[in-house]
Design a protein around this motif. Structure first.
Motif, PDB file in Angstrom:
ATOM      1  N   GLU A   9      -2.129  -7.108 -20.256  1.00  0.00           N
ATOM      2  CA  GLU A   9      -1.437  -7.910 -19.244  1.00  0.00           C
ATOM      3  C   GLU A   9      -2.433  -8.724 -18.426  1.00  0.00           C
ATOM      4  O   GLU A   9      -2.195  -9.901 -18.127  1.00  0.00           O
ATOM      5  N   ARG A  10      -3.523  -8.098 -18.027  1.00  0.00           N
ATOM      6  CA  ARG A  10      -4.537  -8.822 -17.241  1.00  0.00           C
ATOM      7  C   ARG A  10      -5.118  -9.979 -18.046  1.00  0.00           C
ATOM      8  O   ARG A  10      -5.292 -11.096 -17.537  1.00  0.00           O
ATOM      9  N   VAL A  11      -5.436  -9.721 -19.299  1.00  0.00           N
ATOM     10  CA  VAL A  11      -6.062 -10.744 -20.136  1.00  0.00           C
ATOM     11  C   VAL A  11      -5.089 -11.895 -20.396  1.00  0.00           C
ATOM     12  O   VAL A  11      -5.476 -13.069 -20.396  1.00  0.00           O
ATOM     13  N   THR A  12      -3.819 -11.560 -20.591  1.00  0.00           N
ATOM     14  CA  THR A  12      -2.823 -12.589 -20.884  1.00  0.00           C
ATOM     15  C   THR A  12      -2.661 -13.559 -19.724  1.00  0.00           C
ATOM     16  O   THR A  12      -2.385 -14.750 -19.927  1.00  0.00           O
ATOM     17  N   VAL A  13      -2.816 -13.067 -18.493  1.00  0.00           N
ATOM     18  CA  VAL A  13      -2.696 -13.938 -17.318  1.00  0.00           C
ATOM     19  C   VAL A  13      -3.651 -15.110 -17.418  1.00  0.00           C
ATOM     20  O   VAL A  13      -3.344 -16.227 -16.990  1.00  0.00           O
ATOM     21  N   TYR A  14      -4.845 -14.886 -17.975  1.00  0.00           N
ATOM     22  CA  TYR A  14      -5.867 -15.937 -18.075  1.00  0.00           C
ATOM     23  C   TYR A  14      -5.962 -16.508 -19.494  1.00  0.00           C
ATOM     24  O   TYR A  14      -7.010 -17.029 -19.881  1.00  0.00           O
ATOM     25  N   ASP A  15      -4.869 -16.372 -20.259  1.00  0.00           N
ATOM     26  CA  ASP A  15      -4.803 -16.945 -21.617  1.00  0.00           C
ATOM     27  C   ASP A  15      -5.904 -16.399 -22.512  1.00  0.00           C
ATOM     28  O   ASP A  15      -6.393 -17.099 -23.403  1.00  0.00           O
ATOM     29  N   GLY A  16      -6.291 -15.155 -22.276  1.00  0.00           N
ATOM     30  CA  GLY A  16      -7.329 -14.540 -23.090  1.00  0.00           C
ATOM     31  C   GLY A  16      -6.749 -13.769 -24.260  1.00  0.00           C
ATOM     32  O   GLY A  16      -5.546 -13.739 -24.492  1.00  0.00           O
ATOM     33  N   SER A  17      -7.633 -13.142 -25.024  1.00  0.00           N
ATOM     34  CA  SER A  17      -7.226 -12.340 -26.179  1.00  0.00           C
ATOM     35  C   SER A  17      -7.915 -10.992 -26.115  1.00  0.00           C
ATOM     36  O   SER A  17      -9.031 -10.854 -25.601  1.00  0.00           O
ATOM     37  N   LEU A  18      -7.243  -9.974 -26.632  1.00  0.00           N
ATOM     38  CA  LEU A  18      -7.780  -8.617 -26.626  1.00  0.00           C
ATOM     39  C   LEU A  18      -7.563  -8.003 -27.995  1.00  0.00           C
ATOM     40  O   LEU A  18      -6.460  -8.081 -28.553  1.00  0.00           O
ATOM     41  N   THR A  19      -8.617  -7.396 -28.537  1.00  0.00           N
ATOM     42  CA  THR A  19      -8.510  -6.615 -29.770  1.00  0.00           C
ATOM     43  C   THR A  19      -9.123  -5.259 -29.504  1.00  0.00           C
ATOM     44  O   THR A  19     -10.185  -5.144 -28.880  1.00  0.00           O
ATOM     45  N   ALA A  20      -8.453  -4.222 -29.956  1.00  0.00           N
ATOM     46  CA  ALA A  20      -8.927  -2.855 -29.760  1.00  0.00           C
ATOM     47  C   ALA A  20      -8.554  -2.037 -30.975  1.00  0.00           C
ATOM     48  O   ALA A  20      -7.465  -2.201 -31.537  1.00  0.00           O
ATOM     49  N   GLY A  21      -9.459  -1.153 -31.379  1.00  0.00           N
ATOM     50  CA  GLY A  21      -9.180  -0.316 -32.532  1.00  0.00           C
ATOM     51  C   GLY A  21     -10.401   0.474 -32.951  1.00  0.00           C
ATOM     52  O   GLY A  21     -11.499   0.317 -32.390  1.00  0.00           O
ATOM     53  N   PRO A  22     -10.229   1.347 -33.930  1.00  0.00           N
ATOM     54  CA  PRO A  22     -11.369   2.173 -34.394  1.00  0.00           C
ATOM     55  C   PRO A  22     -12.395   1.347 -35.155  1.00  0.00           C
ATOM     56  O   PRO A  22     -12.067   0.328 -35.769  1.00  0.00           O
ATOM     57  N   ARG A  23     -13.623   1.804 -35.084  1.00  0.00           N
ATOM     58  CA  ARG A  23     -14.711   1.148 -35.815  1.00  0.00           C
ATOM     59  C   ARG A  23     -14.900   1.805 -37.174  1.00  0.00           C
ATOM     60  O   ARG A  23     -14.595   2.984 -37.366  1.00  0.00           O
ATOM     61  N   ALA A  24     -15.401   1.040 -38.136  1.00  0.00           N
ATOM     62  CA  ALA A  24     -15.598   1.574 -39.485  1.00  0.00           C
ATOM     63  C   ALA A  24     -16.645   2.686 -39.496  1.00  0.00           C
ATOM     64  O   ALA A  24     -16.566   3.626 -40.294  1.00  0.00           O
ATOM     65  N   VAL A  25     -17.637   2.613 -38.584  1.00  0.00           N
ATOM     66  CA  VAL A  25     -18.713   3.619 -38.550  1.00  0.00           C
ATOM     67  C   VAL A  25     -18.373   4.769 -37.615  1.00  0.00           C
ATOM     68  O   VAL A  25     -19.203   5.643 -37.389  1.00  0.00           O
ATOM     69  N   GLY A  26     -17.175   4.760 -37.048  1.00  0.00           N
ATOM     70  CA  GLY A  26     -16.772   5.811 -36.129  1.00  0.00           C
ATOM     71  C   GLY A  26     -16.737   5.318 -34.696  1.00  0.00           C
ATOM     72  O   GLY A  26     -17.488   4.422 -34.303  1.00  0.00           O
ATOM     73  N   GLY A  27     -15.875   5.897 -33.926  1.00  0.00           N
ATOM     74  CA  GLY A  27     -15.761   5.488 -32.535  1.00  0.00           C
ATOM     75  C   GLY A  27     -14.672   4.439 -32.349  1.00  0.00           C
ATOM     76  O   GLY A  27     -13.800   4.254 -33.196  1.00  0.00           O
ATOM     77  N   GLN A  47     -13.648   0.440 -30.424  1.00  0.00           N
ATOM     78  CA  GLN A  47     -14.159  -0.843 -29.960  1.00  0.00           C
ATOM     79  C   GLN A  47     -13.072  -1.606 -29.217  1.00  0.00           C
ATOM     80  O   GLN A  47     -11.928  -1.647 -29.643  1.00  0.00           O
ATOM     81  N   VAL A  48     -13.462  -2.193 -28.080  1.00  0.00           N
ATOM     82  CA  VAL A  48     -12.585  -3.072 -27.315  1.00  0.00           C
ATOM     83  C   VAL A  48     -13.309  -4.401 -27.154  1.00  0.00           C
ATOM     84  O   VAL A  48     -14.471  -4.440 -26.728  1.00  0.00           O
ATOM     85  N   GLU A  49     -12.635  -5.479 -27.507  1.00  0.00           N
ATOM     86  CA  GLU A  49     -13.235  -6.806 -27.380  1.00  0.00           C
ATOM     87  C   GLU A  49     -12.241  -7.729 -26.690  1.00  0.00           C
ATOM     88  O   GLU A  49     -11.085  -7.815 -27.095  1.00  0.00           O
ATOM     89  N   VAL A  50     -12.720  -8.400 -25.649  1.00  0.00           N
ATOM     90  CA  VAL A  50     -11.875  -9.292 -24.860  1.00  0.00           C
ATOM     91  C   VAL A  50     -12.556 -10.647 -24.751  1.00  0.00           C
ATOM     92  O   VAL A  50     -13.759 -10.716 -24.472  1.00  0.00           O
ATOM     93  N   ARG A  51     -11.798 -11.692 -24.969  1.00  0.00           N
ATOM     94  CA  ARG A  51     -12.293 -13.056 -24.791  1.00  0.00           C
ATOM     95  C   ARG A  51     -11.455 -13.731 -23.719  1.00  0.00           C
ATOM     96  O   ARG A  51     -10.237 -13.818 -23.831  1.00  0.00           O
TER      97      ARG A  51
END
Length: 403
Positions: free
Chosen positions: A365-383, A385-389
């Motif tokens: 919701e916060r990211v959408t206010v500023y027309d940003g994008s968010l991707t979140a999910g598991p990493r192939a090597v474990g753990g 990841q959250v990435e926001v632009r």
């Protein structure tokens, strides 16, 4: 005691008026029964017209047809114009004023014009028939025009009432939307403050409980972190509540303004303190900043801060104490990129805080206010990841809304 103001679903005053009009037509019909052409048969025609007039508001077109048919009977019988023929003018007035379509009124006017000619032809007198026809036409035309004027005013008033009702509904809908948006904002802020602080305090309290006998010094350090985190959470809660109580410009209709320096907004300058608190809580944090931080709008700074805070909170709750976390901030010419990665190799919490599932939703919701994008999910090597632009504004913003 409540007095009923309707009868058969109609206003009581309107019903009383229509009854009075019908009674008047019946009265003149009966009073003229002895002397008028047709006698009591003509009187029955007048009574029929009077009964039809009782429904002139609800079924104006049907009433006009009935009255016109009875008037035709009178013409065919060659009784000539009678006193109760005023019912014809009343029916004409009603169909023009209350008819759903003006076309019905125009058609009734055309029929009335033919009736004027027939009535003039049957009117006894010493003057020529066309003079009588002219007089009837003037009276009938005046009634039709008055009814048209009243109809126009009535429809205009109804349109104003409908417009006012529509505006009231829109205003109520906007108010509800504003309330829902404000509730969402408050819930998001409370979640960010409480979830982060509670996660850190739970980790440190569990650590202090297990280290109390083995290493009292480390247990005291953990308890100090719990106390410091609690005080900071309390301070943020006080600031949030204080801002919510502030009235915006224009009597509270506008955004909330942080006039008091104590009600400052969290900024990127406080990110090192945030990372240090999570490091004290047991995460192994490595941070990297690339590029020159531009002058960001306060709201955008708060979004970056909250995204990092929520991502670290989730890493602490799910990856566990001892997990390695990398925080990367990249400042470009047109956007800010935030990446938070953990290796998932920490020790799970003994008693993890329950997750309400609102963390990622709040970030999105916060990211959408500023027309940003968010991707979140598991990493192939474990753990995880959250990435926001977050795109940078083309011009410096002048936000004053407090968090």
């Amino acid at each position: 005691m409540t007095v009923r103001r309707t009868l058969f679903g109609r206003p009581l005053r309107g019903v009383a008026f229509d009854v009075a009009v019908a009674a008047l037509v019946v009265l003149v019909s009966v009073a003229s029964a002895v002397n008028q052409p047709g006698g009591w048969a003509a009187t029955l025609v007048g009574v029929g017209m009077a009964v039809a007039l009782l429904f002139r508001r609800t079924h104006p077109s049907a009433v006009t047809v009935v009255v016109a048919a009875l008037a035709l009977v009178q013409v065919v019988a060659e009784w000539g114009p009678l006193v109760y023929d005023v019912a014809v003018l009343i029916a004409l007035y009603s169909v023009v004023k209350y008819g759903e379509r003006l076309r019905d009124g125009v058609l009734a006017g055309a029929v009335a014009a033919v009736g004027v000619l027939l009535a003039a032809a049957q009117t006894p007198g010493v003057i020529q028939w066309w003079v009588t026809a002219l007089w009837y036409a003037l009276v009938t035309g005046a009634v039709w025009l008055v009814a048209l004027n009243v109809r126009t005013r009535r429809l205009y008033v109804l349109s104003l009432e409908e417009r006012a009702t529509t505006l009231e509904r829109e205003r109520e809908a906007e108010f509800r939307a504003a309330v829902a948006e404000e509730r969402t904002r408050i819930a998001r802020e409370l979640h960010d403050v409480v979830a982060h602080s509670m996660a850190v305090m739970i980790v440190q309290a569990d650590g202090a409980r297990f280290m109390l006998d083995r290493d009292p010094a480390q247990a005291r350090t953990a308890v100090k972190v719990v106390a410091d985190t609690g005080r900071q959470a309390l301070e943020e809660m006080r600031r949030l509540v204080g801002v919510l109580r502030d009235a915006g410009p224009g009597g509270g209709d506008g955004p909330v303004v942080a006039a008091d320096p104590e009600h400052r907004r969290l900024a990127l300058a406080e990110l090192p303190d945030l990372l240090a608190r999570f490091d004290d809580a047991g995460l192994r944090i490595r941070s990297t900043v690339t590029g020159t931080p531009p002058a960001l709008p306060p709201g955008l700074e708060l979004t970056v801060y909250r995204v990092v805070q929520e991502a670290l909170t989730n890493a602490l709750k799910h990856a566990g104490v001892g997990a390695g976390v990398e925080v990367v901030l990249t400042y470009g010419d047109d956007a800010v990129l935030v990446r938070v990665l953990d290796n998932g190799l920490g020790r799970p919490l003994v008693s993890p805080a329950p997750s309400g599932g609102h963390g990622l939703l709040g970030m999105r919701e916060r990211v959408t206010v500023y027309d940003g994008s968010l991707t979140a999910g598991p990493r192939a090597v474990g753990g995880w990841q959250v990435e926001v632009r977050l795109p940078l504004p083309s011009e410096p913003a002048t936000e004053v809304i407090a968090a």
